[in-house]
Scaffold this active site. Sequence first.
Site, PDB file in Angstrom:
ATOM      1  NE  ARG A   1      42.658  15.779  15.251  1.00 22.04           N
ATOM      2  CZ  ARG A   1      42.159  15.498  14.048  1.00 22.04           C
ATOM      3  NH1 ARG A   1      40.841  15.488  13.882  1.00 22.04           N
ATOM      4  NH2 ARG A   1      42.935  15.216  13.023  1.00 22.04           N
TER       5      ARG A   1
ATOM      6  CE1 TYR B   1      32.648  30.510  34.475  1.00 23.38           C
ATOM      7  CE2 TYR B   1      32.743  29.645  32.246  1.00 23.38           C
ATOM      8  CZ  TYR B   1      33.373  30.174  33.357  1.00 23.38           C
ATOM      9  OH  TYR B   1      34.729  30.375  33.342  1.00 23.38           O
TER      10      TYR B   1
ATOM     11  CG  ASP C   1      26.610  24.249  33.200  1.00 23.45           C
ATOM     12  OD1 ASP C   1      27.012  23.350  33.973  1.00 23.45           O
ATOM     13  OD2 ASP C   1      27.298  25.238  32.898  1.00 23.45           O
TER      14      ASP C   1
ATOM     15  CE  LYS D   1      34.822  25.446  37.715  1.00 24.13           C
ATOM     16  NZ  LYS D   1      35.061  25.382  36.297  1.00 24.13           N
TER      17      LYS D   1
HETATM   18  N1  PLP Z   1      29.804  25.933  33.577  1.00 22.22           N
HETATM   19  C1  PLP Z   1      29.940  26.341  34.845  1.00 22.22           C
HETATM   20  C2  PLP Z   1      28.743  26.359  35.750  1.00 22.22           C
HETATM   21  C3  PLP Z   1      31.187  26.764  35.318  1.00 22.22           C
HETATM   22  O1  PLP Z   1      31.309  27.176  36.602  1.00 22.22           O
HETATM   23  C4  PLP Z   1      32.313  26.746  34.435  1.00 22.22           C
HETATM   24  C5  PLP Z   1      33.642  27.185  34.894  1.00 22.22           C
HETATM   25  O2  PLP Z   1      33.792  27.867  35.883  1.00 22.22           O
HETATM   26  C6  PLP Z   1      32.121  26.304  33.122  1.00 22.22           C
HETATM   27  C7  PLP Z   1      30.861  25.898  32.731  1.00 22.22           C
HETATM   28  C8  PLP Z   1      33.281  26.259  32.150  1.00 22.22           C
HETATM   29  O3  PLP Z   1      34.077  25.154  32.413  1.00 22.22           O
HETATM   30  P1  PLP Z   1      35.664  25.064  32.159  1.00 22.22           P
HETATM   31  O4  PLP Z   1      36.326  26.106  33.044  1.00 22.22           O
HETATM   32  O5  PLP Z   1      36.008  23.657  32.521  1.00 22.22           O
HETATM   33  O6  PLP Z   1      35.890  25.369  30.716  1.00 22.22           O
END
Ligand code: PLP
Length: 377
Positions: free
Chosen positions: A49, A101, A173, A198
């Site tokens: 962990r 997101y 992000d 992704k």
């Molecule tokens: N940030 C973006 C731009 C995303 O497209 C996503 C998921 O679609 C996330 C964060 C969240 O990631 P996760 O689905 O791996 O938790």
Amino acid sequence: MTKKTDFQVETLTAQAAGFHRTGHSGLVPSLELATTYDRSHGPGPVYTRDQNPSYLPAEELLATLEHGSQAMLFSSGMAAATSVIESLESGQRIVAPKAMYWALRRWLSTFAARRGVEVTWVTPHVIDEWQVALRREAQLVWIETPANPLLELTDISAVSELAHRAGAQVVVDNTTATPILTQPLRLGADLVMHSATKSLNGHSDVLAGALVVKDAGSALWAYCRAERAMRGAVLGPFEAWLLLRGMRTLPLRVRQASQSAAEVAQFLKQHPSVLEVFYPGLAMAEQRELANKQMCGGFGSLLSFRVRGGGERAARVVKRLELFRDATSLGGVESLVEQRARVEGPASGLPDDLLRLSIGIEACGDLVIDLMIALEE
Ligand code: PLP
């Protein structure tokens, strides 16, 4: 001897496993499934962990690609993002884009109300709004560029300068752009966040997140590390191993998908059944200038477009597509399509005729023909 940082990204990624000393002659690292370690062997990992040797090669590669000092893998992109934002205390302030997101935006609204954190929402591509929002003190600034799903770009350098003057740290992000196309830490950001689910992994078979920091000595980084361990937001060793394997082809996949996305965007732009196309490579004026300045080597694999004839027609186009799978997510080797307004629900605010495409690495001509047939009706 050449320093690791002197190599180009194709070399760094292809040889990632080999650059990381594995202690044996295997060309790929071993998978460490142990959750606990014998303390009598001296210093080293104690408990999974906190840290597991299987995280290290992927973390080191990502830190190198992002020009950061350290990276940390998390169990998902959401786990990585929320670990940073949870550092805010009651009475503190975050400046965040209206377009981010959607699940994170929703979580941030409820978290902020519960914790007593102030959120100032800004239109991501309007620098004046950032300027006004950052005239007074803030602790965090959140950027997502290109933003999901209308692909608006935020000027990382300009916003970072404003944020630092207001006393805030900047988190970007970088899921959509990937470090192949944009390196936010070189443009002034303090932290980079990824949904590694992704493009980083790229094969739609690992749920993972990551943070990369410029200054590993910062209090925020110590907080994030403690949060990961205490909340158990860690990745499984096998997922970390698979993620490294995915990342070894990252530059090839991102460049191919970006090239195809640009061709698909051009095709859609001239199609009579298409009202509007959203893609950084097609942007006009200031956004175009920013895309050229901030994104290097392509504009990414994500684009959206509006179908003439409304939401019902857009839904029929999704059904008629054969190669584009009707599935959520982005950045995989296979192309996907989504009618985001229907996925996000009534609070979405997106037009019902908007379709988002994630372009994969299939032959681009096949993707264009698939779209041509689906739009024929
Ligand atoms: N940030 C973006 C731009 C995303 O497209 C996503 C998921 O679609 C996330 C964060 C969240 O990631 P996760 O689905 O791996 O938790």
